[in-house]
Design a protein around this motif. Structure first.
Motif, mmCIF file in Angstrom:
data_model
loop_
_atom_site.group_PDB
_atom_site.id
_atom_site.type_symbol
_atom_site.label_atom_id
_atom_site.label_comp_id
_atom_site.label_asym_id
_atom_site.label_seq_id
_atom_site.Cartn_x
_atom_site.Cartn_y
_atom_site.Cartn_z
ATOM 1 N N LEU A 274 -13.418 -20.013 44.842
ATOM 2 C CA LEU A 274 -12.588 -19.610 43.704
ATOM 3 C C LEU A 274 -11.853 -20.808 43.120
ATOM 4 N N LEU A 275 -11.391 -21.697 44.003
ATOM 5 C CA LEU A 275 -10.712 -22.910 43.558
ATOM 6 C C LEU A 275 -11.635 -23.750 42.674
ATOM 7 N N ALA A 276 -12.870 -23.968 43.112
ATOM 8 C CA ALA A 276 -13.801 -24.781 42.337
ATOM 9 C C ALA A 276 -14.077 -24.139 40.976
ATOM 10 N N GLN A 277 -14.246 -22.818 40.966
ATOM 11 C CA GLN A 277 -14.498 -22.110 39.711
ATOM 12 C C GLN A 277 -13.320 -22.275 38.752
ATOM 13 N N ALA A 278 -12.097 -22.099 39.271
ATOM 14 C CA ALA A 278 -10.911 -22.208 38.420
ATOM 15 C C ALA A 278 -10.689 -23.638 37.957
ATOM 16 N N ALA A 279 -10.797 -24.603 38.881
ATOM 17 C CA ALA A 279 -10.514 -25.998 38.531
ATOM 18 C C ALA A 279 -11.534 -26.539 37.535
ATOM 19 N N GLU A 280 -12.810 -26.226 37.732
ATOM 20 C CA GLU A 280 -13.833 -26.698 36.791
ATOM 21 C C GLU A 280 -13.619 -26.095 35.413
ATOM 22 N N GLY A 281 -13.263 -24.811 35.359
ATOM 23 C CA GLY A 281 -13.007 -24.175 34.076
ATOM 24 C C GLY A 281 -11.785 -24.747 33.383
ATOM 25 N N LEU A 282 -10.708 -24.957 34.120
ATOM 26 C CA LEU A 282 -9.497 -25.546 33.543
ATOM 27 C C LEU A 282 -9.756 -26.966 33.066
ATOM 28 N N ASN A 283 -10.558 -27.705 33.819
ATOM 29 C CA ASN A 283 -10.809 -29.105 33.496
ATOM 30 C C ASN A 283 -11.568 -29.266 32.182
ATOM 31 N N ARG A 284 -12.260 -28.217 31.747
ATOM 32 C CA ARG A 284 -13.001 -28.270 30.482
ATOM 33 C C ARG A 284 -12.116 -27.961 29.270
ATOM 34 N N LEU A 285 -10.900 -27.500 29.507
ATOM 35 C CA LEU A 285 -10.020 -27.130 28.400
ATOM 36 C C LEU A 285 -9.293 -28.361 27.871
ATOM 37 N N PRO A 286 -9.150 -28.505 26.560
ATOM 38 C CA PRO A 286 -8.469 -29.679 25.992
ATOM 39 C C PRO A 286 -6.982 -29.678 26.342
ATOM 40 N N GLY A 287 -6.495 -30.848 26.715
ATOM 41 C CA GLY A 287 -5.075 -31.000 26.982
ATOM 42 C C GLY A 287 -4.610 -30.483 28.324
ATOM 43 N N VAL A 288 -5.529 -30.075 29.198
ATOM 44 C CA VAL A 288 -5.157 -29.551 30.510
ATOM 45 C C VAL A 288 -5.429 -30.613 31.576
ATOM 46 N N GLN A 289 -4.420 -30.925 32.353
ATOM 47 C CA GLN A 289 -4.548 -31.867 33.466
ATOM 48 C C GLN A 289 -4.583 -31.064 34.766
ATOM 49 N N VAL A 290 -5.657 -31.190 35.516
ATOM 50 C CA VAL A 290 -5.867 -30.415 36.730
ATOM 51 C C VAL A 290 -5.780 -31.336 37.939
ATOM 52 N N TYR A 291 -5.057 -30.893 38.946
ATOM 53 C CA TYR A 291 -4.915 -31.668 40.177
ATOM 54 C C TYR A 291 -5.849 -31.060 41.218
ATOM 55 N N GLU A 362 -12.579 -15.613 36.223
ATOM 56 C CA GLU A 362 -13.160 -15.709 34.881
ATOM 57 C C GLU A 362 -12.230 -15.101 33.837
ATOM 58 N N ARG A 363 -11.586 -13.996 34.157
ATOM 59 C CA ARG A 363 -10.630 -13.421 33.198
ATOM 60 C C ARG A 363 -9.462 -14.380 32.966
ATOM 61 N N PHE A 364 -8.970 -14.998 34.033
ATOM 62 C CA PHE A 364 -7.895 -15.987 33.914
ATOM 63 C C PHE A 364 -8.324 -17.131 32.995
ATOM 64 N N LEU A 365 -9.552 -17.614 33.138
ATOM 65 C CA LEU A 365 -10.020 -18.722 32.306
ATOM 66 C C LEU A 365 -10.155 -18.294 30.853
ATOM 67 N N ARG A 366 -10.579 -17.054 30.610
ATOM 68 C CA ARG A 366 -10.652 -16.560 29.219
ATOM 69 C C ARG A 366 -9.264 -16.553 28.584
ATOM 70 N N VAL A 367 -8.268 -16.086 29.331
ATOM 71 C CA VAL A 367 -6.898 -16.072 28.812
ATOM 72 C C VAL A 367 -6.419 -17.488 28.568
ATOM 73 N N MET A 368 -6.711 -18.415 29.484
ATOM 74 C CA MET A 368 -6.289 -19.813 29.292
ATOM 75 C C MET A 368 -6.933 -20.403 28.066
ATOM 76 N N ARG A 369 -8.202 -20.086 27.797
ATOM 77 C CA ARG A 369 -8.857 -20.614 26.600
ATOM 78 C C ARG A 369 -8.141 -20.118 25.341
ATOM 79 N N GLN A 370 -7.701 -18.876 25.357
ATOM 80 C CA GLN A 370 -6.978 -18.340 24.210
ATOM 81 C C GLN A 370 -5.627 -19.033 24.045
ATOM 82 N N LEU A 371 -4.935 -19.270 25.161
ATOM 83 C CA LEU A 371 -3.604 -19.856 25.086
ATOM 84 C C LEU A 371 -3.646 -21.339 24.709
ATOM 85 N N VAL A 372 -4.666 -22.044 25.171
ATOM 86 C CA VAL A 372 -4.737 -23.489 24.925
ATOM 87 C C VAL A 372 -5.362 -23.775 23.551
#
Length: 372
Positions: A274-291, A362-372
């Motif tokens: 789940l971590l890899a799925q979330a981190a890879e998805g977040l890392n593709r979003l503009p302006g998001v810094q993932v640790y 995946e739902r979390f990443l969809r919401v993040m894409r909308q917010l970012v």
């Protein structure tokens, strides 16, 4: 609600945990203070809890498993037992306030903090050997950073501490239940953990694993050695004053049985997927810094991120309005943020448990894409 805050408290519990708490409330009183049925059942439950923990964490004598109110309670006992005025203490650099606040309350303590970068255990060990060689009385190390999920190399840390004969205290708050906690192999003086996180027990429960007897921070009745006015000199009574949280211990026992049945390695793999799925998805979003550690070897089921020009608290509020529970800020671990360079803003933290799913991510990443 999608619950991604298990680094604070696992919200979804195995059904057996609730049943065990309810049964204890209905059928048990205080252990060690009566020979009748409800008291005897409480004593049997506490012993079973200690034995289960001993089996999970390589503690050969069940009396060396001390029941605490939470990890903070256990860490206070351990710090007060190992650290005296004037002691020279080495910290990993990722400690929680549950370690640092009791430590800094002791007069004259000389604290040195390691500053090795995230997800580089090789550099950590190089620095540690240099530090241990220059006069250290106590080493305190978190096993997993509650902010970043960074897994510190505790097996190697323990080996170096044994070589230099430095007592070791391990904060296993985020590792217990998913990573091996090996008290016998480590030779650590103490390891502390809560019941309400990766062990899936109720809040108000915890464990302190002891190789040494320890100094109590709470004094009172134990049901033993009642004529003397000093605390007993034997475990676990020396460190367990007052009435036990019997329903909490019963629930913790059920939670640990769940962990044993599933297997910590399997639970860790699930969290890391789940971590890899979330981190890879977040890392593709503009302006998001993932640790995160893209290699997937030095990180458990916790990931922090920041969004450019957005306050983490605002991001947490926006996610909460959309039914996604995350944690924001400093996470009671300012030292970890200072080490990683995020102390000015803090982070948004996402953390997983056995009950989360890829569909939720995946739902979390969809919401993040909308917010970012």
């Amino acid at each position: 609600m999608i619950y991604f805050d298990s680094a604070a408290t696992t919200f979804q519990k195995p059904a057996a945990v609730g049943r065990a708490v309810t049964a204890a409330l209905a059928r048990m009183t205080s252990p060690g203070r009566g020979e009748y049925g409800p008291a005897a059942r409480a004593s049997q439950t506490l012993l079973a809890c200690r034995e289960c923990a001993g089996d999970l964490f390589q503690v050969e004598e069940p009396e060396r498993v001390v029941l605490t109110f939470n990890a903070t309670h256990g860490l206070n006992i351990a710090v007060r037992s190992l650290v005296k005025p004037g002691s020279r203490v080495l910290l990993s650099g990722y400690e929680h306030n549950a370690v640092t606040r009791p430590l800094y309350s002791i007069p004259g303590v000389r604290v040195r903090v390691m500053r090795s970068p995230l997800f580089r255990p090789d550099l950590f060990l190089e620095e540690l050997e240099r530090r241990l060689a220059s006069e250290t009385d106590v080493m305190i190390c978190t096993h997993v950073s509650n902010v970043f999920g960074y897994i510190l190399p505790v097996d190697e840390i323990a080996a170096l501490c044994r070589r230099w004969e430095v007592p070791l205290l391990v904060d296993a708050s985020r590792s217990a239940g998913v990573l091996p906690v090996r008290m016998r192999d480590w030779g650590a003086a103490f390891a502390a953990m809560p019941g309400h996180k990766g062990l899936y027990g109720p809040q108000g429960s915890g464990l302190l694993l002891c190789q040494s007897s320890g100094d109590p921070v709470l004094l009172g009745g134990t049901g033993s050695a009642s004529r003397q006015q000093e605390m007993p000199d034997f475990l676990p009574d020396r460190l367990e004053a007052g009435t036990h949280n019997v329903p909490g211990a019963a629930g913790l026992l059920a939670g640990m049985q769940f962990v044993k049945e599933k297997g910590p390695a399997r639970l860790l793999r699930h969290e890391q997927q789940l971590l890899a799925q979330a981190a890879e998805g977040l890392n593709r979003l503009p302006g998001v810094q993932v640790y995160w550690d893209p290699r997937g070897v030095s990180q458990s089921g916790v990931v922090s991120f920041r969004v450019r020009h957005r306050d983490p608290g605002q991001m947490g509020e926006l996610l909460g309005q959309r039914g996604i529970a995350v944690r924001t800020g400093l996470h009671c671990a300012p030292m970890a943020h200072e080490t990683a360079g995020t102390e000015r803003t803090g982070t948004v933290r996402v953390s997983f448990s056995a009950f989360n799913t890829g569909r939720e991510v995946e739902r979390f990443l969809r919401v993040m894409r909308q917010l970012v």
